[in-house]
Motif scaffolding. Structure first.
Motif: not given
Length: 224
Positions: A123, A149-151, A154, A180-181
């Motif tokens: 990121n 998942q949050e990555s 990015h 989820e990812a």
């Protein structure tokens, strides 16, 4: 072949045995050797040994400008380096680079040319801009990088920024770490790499065909 908690993991490739120190007690996932990196290297070795196999075009290493994302302890990148991928940059976050550097020293005698090491936070636009200059990469390598998942946005943005806009290819060792990812990645990645090929299991090395690990080739466009 199964994941091992041994402090040293050996990888026979290209007529040598590479060895990688790992630390499974670390808070950093990158300091462990994960199955998908080994599966990816042994698939590449099998393809290079038989050019009649599909996907050989993605593994034409001479002249290929390549980068690995999330190199961790280094088995995928150094294994491919041993197989002839000479123009290669290995990347990871600052906290993991000491382990990567240590394993590069450990295996340097088996590599015709040492890969370059670089810090990369997916990121961080400055990191991406610096690595993509003066030109973007023909091949992006990644193994076992889809786990949070949050990555995912990015990661895909980094792949997109670093791969050549016309002919860039991603060689991906993959295992589902988070549902989820997994869903987020496969929903988003076709926007950057619309051609997705899953390597059939019969083309993997039978001694390194871990049942939950796969290899994918992501492309900007169809093979010619």
């Amino acid at each position: 072949m199964r994941f091992t908690a041994s402090p040293v993991v050996e990888l026979p490739v290209g007529g040598a045995v590479l060895s990688f120190e790992q630390d499974n007690d670390s808070f950093e996932v990158g300091t462990s050797v994960w199955n998908s990196s080994l599966v990816l290297v042994k698939f590449a070795e099998r393809c290079l040994g038989d050019t009649a196999l599909p996907f050989a075009d993605a593994l034409r290493f001479p002249g290929t400008h390549a980068i690995e994302l999330g190199s961790g302890c280094g088995p995928a990148g150094m294994g491919l380096s041993r197989l002839g991928l000479a123009d290669l940059v290995l990347t990871d976050i600052a906290a993991v680079l000491p382990a990567l550097r240590r394993n590069l020293r450990r295996n340097r005698c088996h590599l015709a040319r040492a890969p370059r090491l670089a810090q990369l936070h997916w990121n961080c636009p400055a990191h991406l801009t610096q690595l993509a200059s003066p030109r973007r990469f023909d091949l992006v390598v990644a193994a076992d990088v889809v786990y949070v998942q949050e990555s995912v946005p990015h990661l895909i943005a980094a792949m997109d920024a670093l791969a050549d806009a016309e002919r860039g290819v991603v060689l991906l060792g993959y295992q589902i770490r988070s549902p989820e990812a997994h869903q987020a990645f496969w929903e988003a990645v076709p926007a950057a790499f619309p051609v997705i090929e899953k390597v059939p299991r019969e083309h993997l090395d039978p001694d390194y065909a871990f049942e939950e690990s796969d290899v994918f080739i992501l492309r900007r466009r169809l093979r010619q």
